[in-house]
Design a protein around this motif. Structure first.
Motif, mmCIF file in Angstrom:
data_model
loop_
_atom_site.group_PDB
_atom_site.id
_atom_site.type_symbol
_atom_site.label_atom_id
_atom_site.label_comp_id
_atom_site.label_asym_id
_atom_site.label_seq_id
_atom_site.Cartn_x
_atom_site.Cartn_y
_atom_site.Cartn_z
ATOM 1 N N ALA A 51 0.822 -1.207 0.000
ATOM 2 C CA ALA A 51 0.000 0.000 0.000
ATOM 3 C C ALA A 51 0.860 1.262 0.000
ATOM 4 N N GLY A 52 1.983 1.187 -0.698
ATOM 5 C CA GLY A 52 2.800 2.377 -0.899
ATOM 6 C C GLY A 52 2.201 3.217 -2.023
ATOM 7 N N LEU A 53 2.977 4.120 -2.571
ATOM 8 C CA LEU A 53 2.489 4.996 -3.636
ATOM 9 C C LEU A 53 1.918 4.204 -4.802
ATOM 10 N N THR A 54 2.650 3.207 -5.269
ATOM 11 C CA THR A 54 2.189 2.429 -6.418
ATOM 12 C C THR A 54 0.928 1.649 -6.081
ATOM 13 N N GLY A 55 0.869 1.067 -4.903
ATOM 14 C CA GLY A 55 -0.326 0.338 -4.495
ATOM 15 C C GLY A 55 -1.548 1.239 -4.431
ATOM 16 N N LEU A 56 -1.380 2.444 -3.897
ATOM 17 C CA LEU A 56 -2.499 3.393 -3.821
ATOM 18 C C LEU A 56 -2.963 3.797 -5.219
ATOM 19 N N LEU A 57 -2.014 3.982 -6.132
ATOM 20 C CA LEU A 57 -2.385 4.290 -7.516
ATOM 21 C C LEU A 57 -3.144 3.118 -8.136
ATOM 22 N N HIS A 58 -2.714 1.899 -7.828
ATOM 23 C CA HIS A 58 -3.424 0.722 -8.340
ATOM 24 C C HIS A 58 -4.874 0.704 -7.845
ATOM 25 N N ILE A 59 -5.098 1.069 -6.605
ATOM 26 C CA ILE A 59 -6.469 1.116 -6.073
ATOM 27 C C ILE A 59 -7.319 2.056 -6.917
ATOM 28 N N ARG A 60 -6.832 3.267 -7.106
ATOM 29 C CA ARG A 60 -7.610 4.275 -7.838
ATOM 30 C C ARG A 60 -7.852 3.875 -9.291
ATOM 31 N N VAL A 61 -6.812 3.395 -9.952
ATOM 32 C CA VAL A 61 -6.949 3.035 -11.366
ATOM 33 C C VAL A 61 -7.849 1.809 -11.510
ATOM 34 N N ALA A 62 -7.710 0.838 -10.624
ATOM 35 C CA ALA A 62 -8.569 -0.350 -10.677
ATOM 36 C C ALA A 62 -10.032 0.055 -10.507
ATOM 37 N N ARG A 63 -10.290 0.951 -9.582
ATOM 38 C CA ARG A 63 -11.668 1.409 -9.353
ATOM 39 C C ARG A 63 -12.194 2.139 -10.591
ATOM 40 N N LEU A 64 -11.364 3.000 -11.176
ATOM 41 C CA LEU A 64 -11.772 3.723 -12.384
ATOM 42 C C LEU A 64 -12.015 2.778 -13.552
ATOM 43 N N ASN A 65 -11.281 1.661 -13.592
ATOM 44 C CA ASN A 65 -11.432 0.689 -14.670
ATOM 45 C C ASN A 65 -12.604 -0.256 -14.448
ATOM 46 N N GLY A 66 -13.273 -0.153 -13.315
ATOM 47 C CA GLY A 66 -14.452 -0.981 -13.084
ATOM 48 C C GLY A 66 -14.231 -2.226 -12.259
ATOM 49 N N ALA A 67 -13.156 -2.259 -11.477
ATOM 50 C CA ALA A 67 -12.922 -3.413 -10.608
ATOM 51 C C ALA A 67 -14.073 -3.544 -9.617
ATOM 52 N N GLY A 68 -14.318 -4.769 -9.221
ATOM 53 C CA GLY A 68 -15.344 -5.033 -8.221
ATOM 54 C C GLY A 68 -14.754 -4.888 -6.826
ATOM 55 N N PHE A 69 -14.383 -6.009 -6.236
ATOM 56 C CA PHE A 69 -13.821 -6.058 -4.890
ATOM 57 C C PHE A 69 -12.319 -5.819 -4.954
ATOM 58 N N ASN A 115 2.338 -2.690 7.093
ATOM 59 C CA ASN A 115 2.258 -1.448 7.853
ATOM 60 C C ASN A 115 0.794 -1.073 8.086
ATOM 61 N N PRO A 116 0.334 -1.110 9.332
ATOM 62 C CA PRO A 116 -1.074 -0.785 9.615
ATOM 63 C C PRO A 116 -1.477 0.635 9.193
ATOM 64 N N ASP A 117 -0.545 1.573 9.273
ATOM 65 C CA ASP A 117 -0.865 2.948 8.860
ATOM 66 C C ASP A 117 -1.131 3.025 7.362
ATOM 67 N N ARG A 118 -0.365 2.287 6.588
ATOM 68 C CA ARG A 118 -0.594 2.259 5.141
ATOM 69 C C ARG A 118 -1.941 1.609 4.813
ATOM 70 N N LEU A 119 -2.323 0.618 5.593
ATOM 71 C CA LEU A 119 -3.614 -0.030 5.360
ATOM 72 C C LEU A 119 -4.765 0.940 5.614
ATOM 73 N N LYS A 120 -4.614 1.793 6.611
ATOM 74 C CA LYS A 120 -5.641 2.814 6.870
ATOM 75 C C LYS A 120 -5.758 3.770 5.681
ATOM 76 N N ILE A 121 -4.637 4.155 5.127
ATOM 77 C CA ILE A 121 -4.645 5.049 3.965
ATOM 78 C C ILE A 121 -5.263 4.335 2.760
ATOM 79 N N ALA A 122 -4.936 3.056 2.592
ATOM 80 C CA ALA A 122 -5.501 2.284 1.477
ATOM 81 C C ALA A 122 -7.025 2.252 1.571
ATOM 82 N N LYS A 123 -7.546 2.128 2.765
ATOM 83 C CA LYS A 123 -8.995 2.127 2.960
ATOM 84 C C LYS A 123 -9.580 3.475 2.522
ATOM 85 N N LYS A 124 -8.905 4.566 2.868
ATOM 86 C CA LYS A 124 -9.363 5.899 2.460
ATOM 87 C C LYS A 124 -9.288 6.083 0.945
#
Length: 84
Positions: free
Chosen positions: A31-49, A56-65
């Motif tokens: 859930a570093g910079l690249t992982g966070l970008l993957h979240i956003r792009v996957a969502r924009l591309n129509g990913a489901g779950f 790192n628990p702090d990074r997981l909190k950011i990933a949720k946001k």
């Protein structure tokens, strides 16, 4: 700005090889910079779950946001966590 372009380009190329469209489920490891970008792009591309794992628990909190549906502490059994 240039330091942001290279990771974004990698994410876009990666998601061409492993498409996240059509409601597909996605596991993002890290859930570093690249992982966070993957979240956003996957969502924009129509990913489901979208699940994200990290040590790192702090990074997981950011990933949720950033839009992850689930976060998994990577010290746990990640495959087992996904089955539930």
């Amino acid at each position: 700005m240039g330091t942001f372009v290279e990771p974004l380009g990698s994410v876009l190329r990666g998601q061409q090889w492993a498409p996240t469209s059509d409601g597909r489920s996605v596991l993002i490891i890290g859930a570093g910079l690249t992982g966070l970008l993957h979240i956003r792009v996957a969502r924009l591309n129509g990913a489901g779950f979208i699940a994200v794992s990290d040590i790192n628990p702090d990074r997981l909190k950011i990933a949720k946001k950033f839009g992850a549906d689930a976060t998994i502490f990577a010290i746990e059994d990640v495959p087992k966590s996904l089955k539930h």
